[in-house]
Every structure is written in structure tokens, then in C-alpha cells.
Design a protein around this motif. Structure first.
Motif, mmCIF file in Angstrom:
data_model
loop_
_atom_site.group_PDB
_atom_site.id
_atom_site.type_symbol
_atom_site.label_atom_id
_atom_site.label_comp_id
_atom_site.label_asym_id
_atom_site.label_seq_id
_atom_site.Cartn_x
_atom_site.Cartn_y
_atom_site.Cartn_z
ATOM 1 N N LYS A 126 47.361 30.463 32.535
ATOM 2 C CA LYS A 126 48.087 31.613 32.865
ATOM 3 C C LYS A 126 47.476 32.411 34.092
ATOM 4 C CE LYS A 126 50.588 31.481 28.767
ATOM 5 N NZ LYS A 126 51.249 32.382 27.675
ATOM 6 N N TYR A 127 46.214 32.653 33.935
ATOM 7 C CA TYR A 127 45.373 33.696 34.893
ATOM 8 C C TYR A 127 45.611 33.444 36.284
ATOM 9 C CZ TYR A 127 43.565 35.747 30.415
ATOM 10 O OH TYR A 127 43.263 36.342 29.404
ATOM 11 N N ARG A 164 47.758 31.197 37.634
ATOM 12 C CA ARG A 164 48.893 30.533 37.972
ATOM 13 C C ARG A 164 49.805 31.684 39.026
ATOM 14 N NH1 ARG A 164 52.288 26.743 36.481
ATOM 15 N NH2 ARG A 164 54.470 26.756 36.701
ATOM 16 N N PRO A 165 49.622 32.959 39.086
ATOM 17 C CA PRO A 165 50.538 33.795 39.964
ATOM 18 C C PRO A 165 49.915 33.418 41.316
ATOM 19 C CG PRO A 165 49.705 35.040 37.979
ATOM 20 C CD PRO A 165 49.085 33.746 37.679
ATOM 21 N N ILE A 166 48.812 33.292 41.666
ATOM 22 C CA ILE A 166 48.242 33.053 43.044
ATOM 23 C C ILE A 166 48.856 31.777 43.429
ATOM 24 C CG2 ILE A 166 45.801 32.531 42.410
ATOM 25 C CD1 ILE A 166 47.252 34.156 45.674
ATOM 26 N N LEU A 181 51.504 30.370 42.466
ATOM 27 C CA LEU A 181 52.927 30.367 42.824
ATOM 28 C C LEU A 181 53.365 30.943 43.868
ATOM 29 C CD1 LEU A 181 54.424 31.390 39.387
ATOM 30 C CD2 LEU A 181 54.860 29.240 40.178
ATOM 31 N N ARG A 182 52.548 32.060 44.359
ATOM 32 C CA ARG A 182 52.656 32.703 45.543
ATOM 33 C C ARG A 182 52.057 31.992 46.823
ATOM 34 N NH1 ARG A 182 54.360 37.847 43.175
ATOM 35 N NH2 ARG A 182 56.168 38.370 44.198
ATOM 36 N N LYS A 226 40.332 26.765 49.297
ATOM 37 C CA LYS A 226 40.305 28.114 49.224
ATOM 38 C C LYS A 226 41.314 28.568 48.140
ATOM 39 C CE LYS A 226 42.295 30.784 52.587
ATOM 40 N NZ LYS A 226 42.390 31.529 53.941
ATOM 41 N N LEU A 227 42.491 28.137 48.151
ATOM 42 C CA LEU A 227 43.727 28.766 47.240
ATOM 43 C C LEU A 227 43.052 28.420 45.792
ATOM 44 C CD1 LEU A 227 46.323 29.541 46.624
ATOM 45 C CD2 LEU A 227 47.164 27.469 46.628
ATOM 46 N N ASP A 267 38.800 31.758 40.451
ATOM 47 C CA ASP A 267 38.124 33.096 40.429
ATOM 48 C C ASP A 267 38.791 33.867 39.413
ATOM 49 O OD1 ASP A 267 35.843 34.986 40.888
ATOM 50 O OD2 ASP A 267 37.549 35.978 42.119
ATOM 51 N N TRP A 312 38.106 38.468 47.955
ATOM 52 C CA TRP A 312 39.537 38.379 47.275
ATOM 53 C C TRP A 312 39.801 39.665 46.879
ATOM 54 C CZ3 TRP A 312 43.992 36.659 48.253
ATOM 55 C CH2 TRP A 312 45.023 36.746 47.345
ATOM 56 N N LEU A 324 42.905 41.658 48.024
ATOM 57 C CA LEU A 324 43.832 42.313 47.110
ATOM 58 C C LEU A 324 43.994 43.616 47.162
ATOM 59 C CD1 LEU A 324 43.895 40.539 43.682
ATOM 60 C CD2 LEU A 324 45.339 40.225 45.590
#
Lengths: 245, 245
Positions: free
Chosen positions: B154-155, B157-159, B161-162, B175-176, B182, B227, B231
Motif C-alpha cells: 500500500k505505501y 502504490r500511489p507513486i 499509480l501516478r 528510479k520509480l 523508499d 525525493w 515532494l
């Protein structure tokens, strides 16, 4: 599921909760999960709830009734002398409800469990922010852990860890919460708009800014789109990996 | 816990896995969770595992043994005619191991469950990427869902998806993945360095670039620090919330 966050800033408290409840994906509804009590000049208290809706509604109703009926004013959320005592009262009420519902009659497959975030200030005490467990005990936010989450906490956590600063303004804090909520929304269907927002300004002892962020909220959509874009830009700025053989 | 991701790019496959295993927080070890097989010019297969270590090691050992002993070469991971058949073989082996361990002898509180990501290419077939469940069945990555995660998903996943784009280069994809790992590392102690990395270039049918990203890897630390910074910069670029009364 649910997603609620409480932030402990230097200048006050910010609370945000979603409103989606579901029993299976084919049975979803919108319910308010945030409740506030205020005695102007004396106390301001906000409670956010996650978990079994019947449990959390019972707890809130019981706290409400106790705070309203003159004849039954003890123990009342509006009469506790400190936030610590309020947390104890809420914790005990929660445990009581769960025990009652679990103990008798027909058994359910689902548990009656619930978790809550409680924050506020009672004069002359300081602002405090608690996370209350189904067992009735609780932990408090501190300098080291200045925000508390309940419900679907994982997707929205990385940006909170990276972006939170206790010195941020309310407007920045709300932006941060919306980014965190947006990341959660993108990954978990059971967290949904509208979001409820409550700001409490330190030592004000009054209802601060509050808002409901609706499905068509222009700012939310600007954050959601803008954040996707900003993330991709941020990602580009990290140097690429070098594939050295 | 564990975190493994497999990406299906237009130009190939990229796999990354962490190496931390734990039985409680006071008993942690480093184990490789990624395994590859190659017959140059014919097939390349990578398997990543999450879940009970005894189960996943048994599965890998059984697949290894079957692939090595001449006399016992059937069913062998190196003899299956397609990736689909390999996925079936791995799924069946996994189910077999779980059944054996669950069925007899002393019972454990922990489950023997495990989940796996399998990817690769067998000539003349296409590249394929599968997620294999403890029940032995599996799903495949597709254009709509071009990456698969197992473990603490879960932690990070957002990046994904984006940030994911099937046209990205291997260097960008790595890199992704490092950003996603991380974010997970920052939130869950049971995911840890070093990370194993495997790249497979489409239609090459050979072992591609591979690396182990160690605790002191300079690039990883540059990504991690960069990052956080990027961010915060990205966050600043979103317009602030306007608190209209």
C-alpha cells in the motif's frame, strides 16, 4: 473502510474525515464521521470515528445524550475537566458499547470494533490529540508523532511523513490532507468524497473554520490533477539510475 | 513482510524485491526473494516470493531440483513450453507445499501462505507477468494493470499509480521502483535493504542487467533524500487552500 486524519500543528488542530461507509461494495452510503462539541470560551472537542457504523453511532449518540439531558449530565463530555478525562470517557463508552453488542443475541461475522481520533482543548489545559482503541485505551500525538490516522491509513501516509511540518499554516495543512486523501481515494474504493474538515485555532476555545468538501469541489480537483502533474515533475528531477554492468 | 514489484514495460520487464524476513521484530534476517532461470536464446524466467519463508523456499527448492536433476526433469520449469504453463507449474507446486505443511503434525499459529510474482518470456511466445495466489491460481498483468505488487503493497502504490508509464526506459523504471520502495521502507520496518533488481529486455531471452542495491548505495540515498526534497517542492507548487467563511 474510512480514512480520518488529525494533525497537531503549533497553531492548532486540523481534522479531516471521509464520509463513505460500506457493507460490501454493493452497499455504500454517506455518513458523517466527524462530530464536534463546543462551549465557547471554555472547550472545543472533535471526535472522528472509524469502524463498525452501528458501534460508532451508538458511542456518539450516548455521548450526545449525556451532554444534552440535564437530568443525566453525569458523566458528560461537556463536564469533564480535561481532555484526558474526555478521552477516558470516550474510551469507556466505546468499550461499553462493543461489550454490549458482542455479548448477547445473534452473532455477526463482522466485528463490532471501532477506532477513534479525539482532539481539542479545555481551558485552562493545552490542546491534545488522542487515538482511542476499541479496548478503550488510547495514545496521544506528540512532537515526534504529530499526526494520527485511522481507517485506511497506508496509501496516504508517505506524503504525510514527507510533507508534514508543525509550523505549517492551516491552509497548507488542508492542502496536505487533501493530497493524502486523494492518494487514498485513488487506491481504495471504500474511501470517498465528500470530506469533512474542521480547524481549531489554539487557545480560541470556539468552533473554528469548518467545511464539507463536496464531490464537485473545484479546489479538490485542482489538487488531484495538479498533484499528479507535480509528482511527475518531481520524479523527473531525480537523476536517472545508471545501469553500470 | 516483504515488498516485491514487477513492471511490464513495452521494452521489457523490471523486477525488484527487498530481502528482509522477520519472525517478530526481534528476529530479522536477510534472504533473497528473487530467483531467475535462463536458457540463453530460449527462455528467461524470474520468480519473486512473499509470505511464509519456509513455504517459499520449499517451492523454489522444488522448482530448482526439478530443473536440475536429469532423471527427475518432468515437470520442469525449464521444459514447460510457455509462460502460462510455468505459472501453472509454480501455482501447483505452491499449493502442494502449503497443503503438505498445513495437513500434518504440529499446528502453527502463523499460516503457511505465500504469494508470488512470475515473469519472463519463452520463445516464441510473448513476455508475460503473473501474480500467483496461495490457492495456486493466478492473474496476469495487462495494459490496464501493467504492474503487480506483493507483500506490503500500500505505501508504495500511489507513486506507481501516478508515475508508471509503459514507455519509460529501464533506468526510469528503476528510479520509480526505488521511490516506491523508499516510501514503503519509511513506513514499515519489516521491509528492508538490500534490494534485488532484475531487468529483462524483450525478446532477448537472456539474463539482462541485474544488481543488488546495498545499504550504502549512493544512488538509493540520493533518490531517498532527493525525493523528499522534490515532494516538498511539488507540494509548494499546488495553490494553497482558501479558507472562505
Amino acid at each position: 473502510m474510512t480514512y480520518c486524519v488529525g494533525l497537531l500543528l503549533d497553531s492548532g488542530l486540523v481534522f479531516m474525515s471521509d464520509t463513505r461507509t460500506n457493507a460490501g461494495v454493493d452497499n455504500i452510503s454517506t455518513y458523517r464521521k466527524m462530530q464536534s462539541w463546543c462551549v465557547p470560551g471554555e472547550r472545543f472537542i472533535t471526535l472522528m470515528t472509524a469502524g463498525n457504523l452501528a458501534t460508532t453511532q451508538s458511542v456518539v449518540s450516548l455521548l450526545e445524550e449525556r451532554s444534552k439531558a440535564e437530568s443525566d449530565r453525569n458523566p458528560s463530555i461537556l463536564e469533564q475537566p480535561s481532555m484526558f478525562r474526555v478521552a477516558q470517557l470516550v474510551g469507556n463508552t466505546l468499550r461499553e458499547i462493543i461489550e454490549t453488542q458482542s455479548g448477547e443475541g445473534q452473532k455477526a461475522d463482522a466485528t463490532f470494533s471501532a477506532t477513534m481520533i479525539l482532539g481539542g482543548q479545555i481551558a485552562p489545559g493545552p490542546m491534545r490529540l488522542f487515538l482511542i482503541y476499541p479496548e478503550g485505551n488510547f495514545i496521544e500525538a506528540s512532537e515526534d508523532t504529530p499526526f494520527l490516522q485511522i481507517g485506511e491509513t497506508k496509501y496516504g501516509r508517505p506524503i504525510l511523513l514527507r510533507g508534514f511540518d508543525p509550523k505549517m499554516t492551516f491552509a497548507e495543512a488542508i492542502k496536505l490532507l487533501l493530497v493524502s486523501f486523494d492518494s487514498t481515494l485513488k487506491a481504495n474504493l471504500s474511501v470517498g468524497l465528500p470530506f469533512d474538515l474542521q480547524v481549531y485555532e489554539k487557545d480560541s476555545h470556539e468552533i473554528g473554520y469548518r467545511n464539507r468538501i463536496e464531490l464537485d469541489d473545484a479546489y479538490y480537483h485542482a489538487v488531484s490533477d495538479g498533484w499528479g502533474e507535480a509528482l511527475r515533475e518531481a520524479f523527473k528531477r531525480i537523476p536517472p539510475y545508471e545501469m553500470k554492468e
